[in-house]
Design an enzyme around this catalytic site. Structure first.
Site, PDB file in Angstrom:
ATOM      1  CG  HIS A 248       0.755   7.303  -3.400  1.00 13.72           C
ATOM      2  ND1 HIS A 248      -0.626   7.268  -3.448  1.00 13.72           N
ATOM      3  CD2 HIS A 248       1.179   7.403  -4.677  1.00 13.72           C
ATOM      4  CE1 HIS A 248      -1.010   7.337  -4.714  1.00 13.72           C
ATOM      5  NE2 HIS A 248       0.045   7.433  -5.479  1.00 13.72           N
TER       6      HIS A 248
HETATM    7  O1  RIB Z   1       0.394   2.727  -4.943  1.00 14.27           O
HETATM    8  C1  RIB Z   1       1.352   3.694  -4.558  1.00 14.27           C
HETATM    9  C2  RIB Z   1       2.618   3.036  -4.114  1.00 14.27           C
HETATM   10  O2  RIB Z   1       3.196   2.300  -5.186  1.00 14.27           O
HETATM   11  C3  RIB Z   1       3.702   4.055  -3.701  1.00 14.27           C
HETATM   12  O3  RIB Z   1       4.523   3.507  -2.714  1.00 14.27           O
HETATM   13  C4  RIB Z   1       4.475   4.239  -4.965  1.00 14.27           C
HETATM   14  O4  RIB Z   1       5.824   4.648  -4.728  1.00 14.27           O
HETATM   15  C5  RIB Z   1       4.469   2.849  -5.508  1.00 14.27           C
HETATM   16  O5  RIB Z   1       5.503   2.110  -4.835  1.00 14.27           O
END
Ligand code: RIB
Ligand code: CA
Length: 320
Positions: A248
């Site tokens: 992500h």
């Molecule tokens: O939902 C994904 C996010 O939550 C990303 O930043 C992952 O590292 C967690 O922090």
């Protein structure tokens, strides 16, 4: 900056190195270290994927192994502004963080103070790359509202526009501090939101990251093994559909390095704070231009092959 580089401050909840915690912040930081156009002024840590002490140790070890200990790291908030979301307890029971991280390159300054001083202490504006709950960023704005005038953009990995299939309507970073997200989204500072809708459109599997297993760099081979552990944990313990994961947070960096690989829309983003069953959800009013409310940019599409190639190839080849 004159030479086309962009000054950034990374705010992160790096799980990489903590068993059963998301590795994607680490992948994003490595990708940022590869880019000649990003000038990393500093890194602040926040509680999220893991506790802030483990997260700080994780990022210090990553920078040490990458040979980049000139980048200052400051430990930020250990809990959200609002009500805490129950932790994934299993993780806390299974791992004791290593001895106090190498103080050689951790500033003793509090993360929020470091963020304020780093952003306001430069003649150039700074982009905040927000990859965890927004606690540090919100508190910086509360403690020193003037900091907003020195930030050119906050790129936030967070939120979810449309729930569908396995994609929830509520996203981890926003859920873990909705009050902080609300403060940031209403601040008037230009926001670019990178929601689950786009980050979960690119899945990475073992075969995708195989070049990391064959990299010259022991660091990248370790990152490969930690990523495989994370993929298998998600599949075995969290019951995901196949052995894989999403990076992500790496999209925040890819967006800064090569924005043309994304499609974006203007929208008003609001965070649900009071819903008994909907707290932490983001409601994205597409194309909204409601007077008096900040309008943000929301990424809704990505060139998946280009993003995958950037992440895998850069990290496989840029470290020794
Ligand atoms: O939902 C994904 C996010 O939550 C990303 O930043 C992952 O590292 C967690 O922090
Ligand atoms: Ca994160």
């Amino acid at each position: 900056l004159a030479d086309g580089t962009r000054r950034i401050l990374i705010d992160t909840d790096p799980g990489i190195g903590t068993p059963r915690a998301d590795v994607d912040d680490g992948i994003a930081i490595l990708l940022a270290l590869c880019s000649p156009v990003l000038d990393i002024a500093g890194i602040t840590t926040v509680k999220g994927n893991t506790d802030v002490h483990s997260g700080t140790a994780n990022v210090l070890r990553l920078l040490r192994d990458a040979g980049r200990t000139e980048i200052p790291v400051a430990k930020g908030c250990s809990r959200p502004i609002g009500r805490e979301v129950p932790e994934i307890v299993e993780r806390r029971l299974s791992w004791i963080p290593p001895a106090a991280e190498d103080a050689a390159f951790r500033t003793s300054e509090r993360g929020v103070d470091f963020m304020i001083d780093t952003v306001m202490g430069s003649p150039s504006k700074t982009t905040i790359v927000a990859m965890g709950p927004l606690t540090n960023v919100a508190l910086a704005m509360i403690e020193e509202p003037g900091v907003c005038n020195f930030i050119d953009e906050i790129v936030v990995m967070g939120g979810s526009i449309y729930a569908s299939g396995t994609r929830p309507r509520v996203e981890f970073n926003i859920l873990n501090d909705p009050e902080a997200a609300d403060i940031v989204f209403e601040s008037g500072v230009p926001i670019t939101l990178i929601p689950l809708d786009v980050t979960t459109s690119v899945r990475f599997r073992k075969e995708t990251i195989k070049p990391w297993a064959e990299a010259d760099s022991p660091l990248i081979r370790r990152v490969h093994d930690l990523t495989v552990d994370w993929m298998e944990y998600r599949y075995i313990v969290r019951g995901e559909e196949d052995v894989g994961c999403y990076f992500h947070d790496a999209m925040n960096v890819a967006y800064l390095v090569d924005p043309d690989m994304f499609i974006s829309v203007d929208a008003r983003i609001v965070v649900e704070l009071r819903g008994e069953h909907t707290r932490g959800q983001t409601v994205v009013h597409m194309g909204a231009s409601e007077a008096g409310h900040p309008i943000s940019k929301v990424l809704v599409g990505v060139d998946r092959a280009r993003f995958t190639r950037m992440v895998v190839d850069e990290i496989a080849t840029q470290f020794r």
